[in-house]
Design a protein around this motif. Structure first.
Motif, mmCIF file in Angstrom:
data_model
loop_
_atom_site.group_PDB
_atom_site.id
_atom_site.type_symbol
_atom_site.label_atom_id
_atom_site.label_comp_id
_atom_site.label_asym_id
_atom_site.label_seq_id
_atom_site.Cartn_x
_atom_site.Cartn_y
_atom_site.Cartn_z
ATOM 1 N N ILE A 145 14.688 4.091 8.751
ATOM 2 C CA ILE A 145 14.907 5.721 8.836
ATOM 3 C C ILE A 145 15.620 6.321 7.266
ATOM 4 O O ILE A 145 15.536 6.861 6.599
ATOM 5 N N GLU A 146 16.879 6.040 7.997
ATOM 6 C CA GLU A 146 18.233 6.091 6.864
ATOM 7 C C GLU A 146 18.094 5.348 5.687
ATOM 8 O O GLU A 146 17.841 6.417 4.469
ATOM 9 N N GLN A 147 17.554 4.270 5.502
ATOM 10 C CA GLN A 147 16.684 3.680 4.209
ATOM 11 C C GLN A 147 15.488 4.545 3.437
ATOM 12 O O GLN A 147 15.604 4.284 2.156
ATOM 13 N N ALA A 148 14.998 5.450 3.755
ATOM 14 C CA ALA A 148 14.027 6.134 3.941
ATOM 15 C C ALA A 148 13.631 7.398 3.749
ATOM 16 O O ALA A 148 13.523 8.289 3.102
ATOM 17 N N GLY A 149 15.610 7.924 3.661
ATOM 18 C CA GLY A 149 15.683 9.040 3.343
ATOM 19 C C GLY A 149 15.856 10.059 4.649
ATOM 20 O O GLY A 149 16.567 11.388 4.651
ATOM 21 N N GLY A 150 16.315 9.780 5.785
ATOM 22 C CA GLY A 150 16.034 10.299 7.184
ATOM 23 C C GLY A 150 17.631 10.136 7.789
ATOM 24 O O GLY A 150 18.398 9.525 7.668
ATOM 25 N N SER A 166 1.154 -1.302 -0.011
ATOM 26 C CA SER A 166 0.230 0.089 -0.154
ATOM 27 C C SER A 166 0.507 1.159 0.339
ATOM 28 O O SER A 166 0.675 2.557 -0.231
ATOM 29 N N HIS A 167 2.021 1.537 0.485
ATOM 30 C CA HIS A 167 3.162 2.430 0.757
ATOM 31 C C HIS A 167 4.587 1.959 -0.087
ATOM 32 O O HIS A 167 5.355 1.349 0.426
ATOM 33 N N PRO A 168 4.649 1.847 -1.682
ATOM 34 C CA PRO A 168 5.569 1.370 -2.224
ATOM 35 C C PRO A 168 6.628 2.379 -2.089
ATOM 36 O O PRO A 168 6.047 3.483 -2.042
ATOM 37 N N GLU A 169 8.112 1.852 -1.538
ATOM 38 C CA GLU A 169 9.537 2.750 -1.807
ATOM 39 C C GLU A 169 8.790 4.223 -0.693
ATOM 40 O O GLU A 169 8.944 5.592 -1.271
ATOM 41 N N MET A 170 8.830 3.994 0.647
ATOM 42 C CA MET A 170 8.167 5.439 1.516
ATOM 43 C C MET A 170 9.560 5.973 1.583
ATOM 44 O O MET A 170 10.889 5.901 1.650
ATOM 45 N N ARG A 171 9.315 7.439 1.569
ATOM 46 C CA ARG A 171 10.580 8.534 1.830
ATOM 47 C C ARG A 171 10.486 9.730 2.769
ATOM 48 O O ARG A 171 8.337 9.942 2.567
ATOM 49 N N ILE A 172 11.087 9.343 4.020
ATOM 50 C CA ILE A 172 10.743 10.869 4.624
ATOM 51 C C ILE A 172 11.043 11.608 4.228
ATOM 52 O O ILE A 172 12.083 11.834 4.091
ATOM 53 N N PRO A 173 9.877 13.015 4.937
ATOM 54 C CA PRO A 173 10.343 14.285 4.163
ATOM 55 C C PRO A 173 11.770 14.885 4.682
ATOM 56 O O PRO A 173 11.368 14.751 5.947
ATOM 57 N N LYS A 174 12.889 15.656 4.118
ATOM 58 C CA LYS A 174 14.177 16.013 4.482
ATOM 59 C C LYS A 174 13.655 16.947 5.492
ATOM 60 O O LYS A 174 14.216 17.890 6.443
ATOM 61 N N ASP A 175 12.003 17.848 5.830
ATOM 62 C CA ASP A 175 12.008 19.223 6.581
ATOM 63 C C ASP A 175 10.429 18.580 6.618
ATOM 64 O O ASP A 175 9.679 17.769 5.975
ATOM 65 N N GLY A 176 10.405 18.383 8.278
ATOM 66 C CA GLY A 176 8.887 18.002 9.051
ATOM 67 C C GLY A 176 8.597 19.503 10.117
ATOM 68 O O GLY A 176 9.399 20.389 10.073
ATOM 69 N N TYR A 177 7.264 18.957 9.851
ATOM 70 C CA TYR A 177 6.789 20.282 11.202
ATOM 71 C C TYR A 177 5.754 19.436 12.157
ATOM 72 O O TYR A 177 5.363 20.299 12.888
ATOM 73 N N ILE A 178 6.490 18.169 12.844
ATOM 74 C CA ILE A 178 5.769 17.470 14.031
ATOM 75 C C ILE A 178 7.364 17.247 15.116
ATOM 76 O O ILE A 178 7.989 16.913 14.166
ATOM 77 N N TYR A 179 7.468 17.520 16.390
ATOM 78 C CA TYR A 179 8.325 17.065 17.011
ATOM 79 C C TYR A 179 7.752 16.292 18.131
ATOM 80 O O TYR A 179 6.477 16.133 18.678
ATOM 81 N N SER A 180 7.659 14.833 18.423
ATOM 82 C CA SER A 180 8.126 14.392 18.987
ATOM 83 C C SER A 180 8.702 13.868 20.477
ATOM 84 O O SER A 180 10.124 13.636 20.180
ATOM 85 N N ILE A 181 7.684 14.399 21.688
ATOM 86 C CA ILE A 181 8.673 13.775 22.814
ATOM 87 C C ILE A 181 8.287 13.924 24.533
ATOM 88 O O ILE A 181 7.328 14.736 23.610
#
Ligand code: P6P
Length: 349
Positions: A287-292, A194-209
């Protein structure tokens, strides 16, 4: 007409990416997929059967074990034991590694490190939980695998993945050639691409902590949180704070939308809370494989020495530019934390 591709079909098709593969890794991934479907079935009806709550025992970390923790652990260990491709299982739920030594596993080539049910404290309140797994090739010669086979750096992983048991069940994995996501279709009992070749955007606007630990964070983390909260619409700040308390669910959202997940050192967890071998390393590989990017604030997660199978690590992972910014803050405001990392590495600690 859209052609549905199942996990099994996809694995076999991608097998040609590995010229020397004889199908063992394919079978191992399918074994994990089957166990995940069984766990998903129980997670989905947890409120209806006597499988909620605690069993009165604690795991190697002193954390109370939930009935579903134990059930999930048993399912994955059973699938790996009977599948014949795995020689060692390292599980969050077991103090010691499990050496699989049966007739069908005689020539098993793979080690699997697993957190069978991550975030299980959320089960009783119906919040998404997950499974995290990491796969290594056996390095030792001889007739039996050795404990050293379990102490491999994250860079040695041949595959890693997670299952998120949420509004739908998804299995996401990599074998080092990108990241692909599969959604369970209950009507046919198959994980479908359902989600081929997933990539994480280089920039994001969500922080999780978990900002409840703010007072005990290193200064660099405090500075980064304040950076996220600055009112500057030109850089999409203030960012959104999203923290589910289930790493798999937080990370899955951040891969799709962009974002950063941070579990730094705290007073309660001076070395970090999350475990390197079966939480940080597999998630860092994905994450690295998705470009992060994935570090402990200073050092690449995948390069960290494995000195104990249950060792903990701080982790900063997600959109590359967000992690870089957080690392800058750590370097500028918490250099002492990085020096501890260097000293431990030099001492082989
Ligand atoms: P805290 C769940 O127990 C877990 O291991 C991760 O899934 C999650 O991100 C983290 O711990 C939550 O920890 O201390 O914020 O409750």
């Amino acid at each position: 007409m859209t052609v549905v591709q199942t996990l099994g079909q996809f694995i076999i098709e991608k097998q040609k990416d590995f010229p020397y593969a004889k199908g063992e890794l394919s079978r191992l991934l399918r074994d994990i997929g089957i166990a995940a479907k069984i766990v998903n079935r129980e997670v989905n009806k947890a409120g209806l059967v006597d499988i909620l709550g605690e069993i009165g025992s604690v795991n190697t970390h002193g954390e109370s074990q939930k009935k579903l923790d134990v059930f999930a652990n048993e399912q994955f260990i059973s699938a790996l034991t009977s599948g014949g491709e795995c020689c060692i299982v390292v599980s969050e739920e077991n103090d010691d590694p499990i050496f699989i030594d049966n007739e069908i596993s005689r020539d098993a080539k793979y080690i699997v490190a697993i957190d069978p049910l991550d975030g299980s404290s959320n089960i009783d309140v119906n919040v998404a939980v997950g499974t995290i797994f990491s796969i290594y090739r056996r390095k030792s010669g001889g007739s039996c695998a050795t404990i050293e086979d379990a102490f491999q750096k994250g860079t040695e992983q041949v595959a890693a993945g997670y299952v998120v048991y949420g509004s739908s069940a998804m299995l996401v994995y990599t074998t080092g050639k990108g990241v692909n996501g599969f959604t369970l279709d209950p009507s046919i009992g198959e994980f479908c691409l359902s989600h081929p070749e997933m990539r994480i955007p280089k920039d994001g606007y969500i922080y999780s902590i978990n900002e409840g630990n703010y007072i005990n964070f290193p200064d660099g983390v405090k500075k980064y949180i304040k950076y996220c909260q600055v009112n500057d619409p030109s850089t999409h700040r203030p960012y959104s704070s999203r923290y589910i308390g289930s790493m798999v669910a937080d990370l899955h959202r951040n891969i799709i939308k962009g974002g950063i997940f941070i579990y730094p050192t705290t007073a309660a967890a001076p070395k970090g809370k999350l475990r390197l071998v079966y939480e940080c390393n597999p998630m860092a590989f994905i994450i690295e494989q998705a470009g992060g990017r994935a570090t402990d604030g200073f050092e690449r997660i995948l390069e960290k020495d494995v000195n104990s199978l249950h060792q903990r690590s701080a982790i900063f992972l997600g959109s590359e530019n967000m992690v870089v910014k957080a690392e800058e803050m750590m370097r500028d405001y918490s250099p002492e934390v990085g020096k501890v990392v260097d000293i431990k590495k030099a001492a082989g600690a």
